[in-house]
Scaffold this active site. Structure first.
Site, PDB file in Angstrom:
ATOM      1  CG  ASN A  30      -1.879   1.085   1.315  1.00 49.28           C
ATOM      2  OD1 ASN A  30      -1.845   1.995   0.495  1.00 49.28           O
ATOM      3  ND2 ASN A  30      -2.765   1.037   2.287  1.00 49.28           N
TER       4      ASN A  30
ATOM      5  NE  ARG B 162      -6.151   1.523  -0.259  1.00 47.41           N
ATOM      6  CZ  ARG B 162      -6.167   2.680   0.387  1.00 47.41           C
ATOM      7  NH1 ARG B 162      -5.087   3.113   0.996  1.00 47.41           N
ATOM      8  NH2 ARG B 162      -7.256   3.386   0.438  1.00 47.41           N
TER       9      ARG B 162
ATOM     10  CG  HIS C 283     -13.671   2.927   2.597  1.00 53.12           C
ATOM     11  ND1 HIS C 283     -14.537   3.891   3.091  1.00 53.12           N
ATOM     12  CD2 HIS C 283     -12.438   3.297   2.969  1.00 53.12           C
ATOM     13  CE1 HIS C 283     -13.849   4.807   3.733  1.00 53.12           C
ATOM     14  NE2 HIS C 283     -12.562   4.474   3.675  1.00 53.12           N
TER      15      HIS C 283
ATOM     16  N   GLY D 188     -14.618   4.900   9.811  1.00 53.04           N
ATOM     17  CA  GLY D 188     -13.282   5.128  10.374  1.00 53.04           C
ATOM     18  C   GLY D 188     -13.004   6.606  10.326  1.00 53.04           C
TER      19      GLY D 188
ATOM     20  NE  ARG E 278     -11.798  12.221   3.780  1.00 49.11           N
ATOM     21  CZ  ARG E 278     -11.638  10.930   3.508  1.00 49.11           C
ATOM     22  NH1 ARG E 278     -12.468  10.319   2.701  1.00 49.11           N
ATOM     23  NH2 ARG E 278     -10.652  10.251   4.052  1.00 49.11           N
TER      24      ARG E 278
ATOM     25  CG  ASP F   3      -9.070   9.919  17.598  1.00 48.93           C
ATOM     26  OD1 ASP F   3      -9.926   9.305  18.275  1.00 48.93           O
ATOM     27  OD2 ASP F   3      -8.011   9.406  17.231  1.00 48.93           O
TER      28      ASP F   3
ATOM     29  CG  ASN G 226     -12.306  -0.236  18.064  1.00 45.97           C
ATOM     30  OD1 ASN G 226     -12.159  -1.304  18.632  1.00 45.97           O
ATOM     31  ND2 ASN G 226     -11.579   0.125  17.013  1.00 45.97           N
TER      32      ASN G 226
ATOM     33  CD  GLU H 251      -9.365  -1.332   3.837  1.00 44.00           C
ATOM     34  OE1 GLU H 251      -8.950  -0.945   4.942  1.00 44.00           O
ATOM     35  OE2 GLU H 251      -9.733  -0.573   2.946  1.00 44.00           O
TER      36      GLU H 251
HETATM   37  P1  ADP Z   1      -8.620   5.235   8.524  1.00 38.74           P
HETATM   38  O1  ADP Z   1      -8.182   3.865   8.035  1.00 38.74           O
HETATM   39  O2  ADP Z   1      -9.675   5.872   7.677  1.00 38.74           O
HETATM   40  O3  ADP Z   1      -7.509   6.151   8.904  1.00 38.74           O
HETATM   41  P2  ADP Z   1      -9.537   3.791  10.865  1.00 38.74           P
HETATM   42  O4  ADP Z   1     -10.461   2.770  10.327  1.00 38.74           O
HETATM   43  O5  ADP Z   1      -8.224   3.345  11.401  1.00 38.74           O
HETATM   44  O6  ADP Z   1      -9.394   5.000   9.879  1.00 38.74           O
HETATM   45  O7  ADP Z   1     -10.323   4.559  12.039  1.00 38.74           O
HETATM   46  C1  ADP Z   1      -9.764   5.631  12.725  1.00 38.74           C
HETATM   47  C2  ADP Z   1     -10.824   6.176  13.661  1.00 38.74           C
HETATM   48  O8  ADP Z   1     -11.223   5.114  14.544  1.00 38.74           O
HETATM   49  C3  ADP Z   1     -10.344   7.322  14.524  1.00 38.74           C
HETATM   50  O9  ADP Z   1     -11.261   8.400  14.465  1.00 38.74           O
HETATM   51  C4  ADP Z   1     -10.369   6.741  15.912  1.00 38.74           C
HETATM   52  O10 ADP Z   1     -10.785   7.668  16.845  1.00 38.74           O
HETATM   53  C5  ADP Z   1     -11.409   5.656  15.822  1.00 38.74           C
HETATM   54  N1  ADP Z   1     -11.189   4.693  16.890  1.00 38.74           N
HETATM   55  C6  ADP Z   1     -10.178   3.837  17.033  1.00 38.74           C
HETATM   56  N2  ADP Z   1     -10.302   3.151  18.207  1.00 38.74           N
HETATM   57  C7  ADP Z   1     -11.418   3.609  18.804  1.00 38.74           C
HETATM   58  C8  ADP Z   1     -12.097   3.325  20.023  1.00 38.74           C
HETATM   59  N3  ADP Z   1     -11.625   2.420  20.867  1.00 38.74           N
HETATM   60  N4  ADP Z   1     -13.228   4.004  20.303  1.00 38.74           N
HETATM   61  C9  ADP Z   1     -13.711   4.925  19.446  1.00 38.74           C
HETATM   62  N5  ADP Z   1     -13.115   5.239  18.273  1.00 38.74           N
HETATM   63  C10 ADP Z   1     -11.999   4.593  17.959  1.00 38.74           C
END
Ligand code: ADP
Length: 400
Positions: free
Chosen positions: A7, A90, A179, A209, A240, A282, A334, A385
């Site tokens: 990637n 990717r 995605h 995410g 975004r 976040d 999560n 992925e």
């Molecule tokens: P990307 O691949 O688009 O960068 P991810 O799928 O890794 O994103 O997701 C990142 C997001 O997931 C972040 O906003 C982060 O806050 C959230 N995240 C990760 N762990 C937790 C958790 N335990 N509780 C709430 N949100 C979470």
């Protein structure tokens, strides 16, 4: 059989070597700050983590480092490059040039050059990554796997924008989604988990995410998805805006003296959860701030959940029903608050969450979280992925 998944970002390269017999990760890591001072190399295998500050002036050097480390006498996992049977790359955007995963050939790479401005930050990096791998492993079959690929089954009335048709014909302006590898993977895992043929299932997959998209999957085939020509559309995201009235964007641009490209940066980087909350993009920070009584953080989360709920409702209509709703990715896997608030008050559709199962949902594994009397299954499925790319590479390169 082992497949290397690459990637490539503009200054980074993530890699995983996957054993296809067990579908498990043999080694993985990251090359960061390629072409920038203080490049960083990370390699993980067999419980060993190697982190080195090594100069990586370009992706060729990075790929060479990865291969050398994989074959290293002490921490390596293969004895020769010949043990890598295929490489999956990717790629973010495909335009209409590639409608499915494609074997790397000279002709494919010419097409890749032609479409690279569709994702100017990502596609050129993928080209560099492919060429760097070809330089080291000219005989190894390689496959391009596109984030947009799974969505090519959308019917024209779902992917077309209501603008001058000539602009579709001339510039291929339309919904492509993103995605796709993740949506396809979790839809397949969902069918496997339920012990049903995917052809008999209507599934709504929520990849939530930092970037988020929602797809409607009918019989294993994508019929609609929330992202658009680019990953800016759909639900609001970390930074975004998601869907917005363009006249509002023009109004802000005029008032703030922004040109079109500045406006797009604003919508891509300074909007969404970050823009509304003023706290963070976040979701963990937002949850904490909301709990502490921060109105704008709570508002941002509520807007996100409401947007997801509306997509689920509209896709239930598009699918004429739904058997399973899947949550995946960082937030989907999560964040129990987001899942609960997205699905609250949807019992009209037969969608009922079990609060306790949702709150105690185990991490990193598949879990059903619907109430006993819910007609619709609600399932949390970790996405993978890289494994999906490896599976496609094996299929397309006809590796056995
Ligand atoms: P990307 O691949 O688009 O960068 P991810 O799928 O890794 O994103 O997701 C990142 C997001 O997931 C972040 O906003 C982060 O806050 C959230 N995240 C990760 N762990 C937790 C958790 N335990 N509780 C709430 N949100 C979470």
């Amino acid at each position: 059989m082992k497949i290397l998944v690459i990637n490539s970002g503009s200054s980074s390269l993530k890699y995983q070597l996957i054993d296809m017999e067990t579908e498990s990760v043999v080694a993985k890591g990251l090359c960061e700050r390629i072409g920038i001072a203080n490049s960083n190399f990370i390699y993980k295998a067999r419980g060993v983590v190697v982190e080195q500050q090594i100069d990586m002036p370009n992706h060729n050097v990075a790929v060479k480092l990865v291969l050398d480390k994989l074959m290293d006498k002490e921490v390596g996992v293969i004895s020769s490059m010949k043990e890598i049977d295929g490489v999956g790359h990717r790629v973010v955007a495909s335009g209409e040039a590639f409608k499915e995963p494609t074997l790397v050939t000279e002709q494919a790479m010419v097409l890749m050059e032609e479409i690279k401005d569709l994702a100017p930050l990502h596609n050129p990096a993928a080209i560099v990554g492919v060429n760097a791998c070809l330089a080291q492993m000219p005989e190894t079959p390689m496959v391009l796997v596109f984030d947009t690929g799974f969505h090519f089954t959308m019917p024209d009335h779902a992917y077309m924008y209501a603008v001058d048709y000539n602009h579709y014909e001339k510039y291929k302006i339309r919904r492509y989604g993103a995605h796709g590898t993740s949506h396809q993977f979790v839809a397949q895992e969902c069918a496997k988990h339920l012990g049903k043929d995917i052809k008999d299932l209507k599934i709504i997959t929520c990849h939530l995410g930092n970037g988020s998209s929602i797809s409607a999957v009918d019989g294993g085939v994508c019929i609609d998805t929330s992202m658009g020509f680019t990953p800016l559309a759909g639900v609001p995201m970390g930074t975004r805006s998601g869907d917005i009235d363009y006249a509002a964007a023009e109004y802000i641009a005029k008032k703030e003296g922004m040109d079109v490209s500045q406006m797009l940066t604003y919508l891509n980087k300074k909007s969404g959860m970050l823009g509304v909350s003023g706290v963070s993009s976040d979701f963990r920070d937002l949850g904490k701030a909301a709990q502490e009584g921060n109105y704008r953080a709570k508002l941002a989360l509520e807007m996100f959940c409401y947007a997801c709920k509306k997509y689920i409702g509209s896709y239930t209509a598009a699918l004429n029903g739904v058997d399973a709703i899947v949550f995946t990715a960082g937030v989907g896997e999560n964040d129990e608050y987001v899942r609960a608030n997205t699905l609250k008050n949807m019992d009209f559709f037969g969608i009922k969450l079990d609060q306790h199962k949702n709150d105690t949902c185990p991490r990193g594994t598949i879990a059903e979280i619907q109430a006993d009397d819910s007609k619709v299954k609600i399932i949390v499925i970790p996405t993978n992925e890289e494994l999906a790319i490896a599976r496609e590479t094996k299929r397309v390169a006809k590796l056995v």
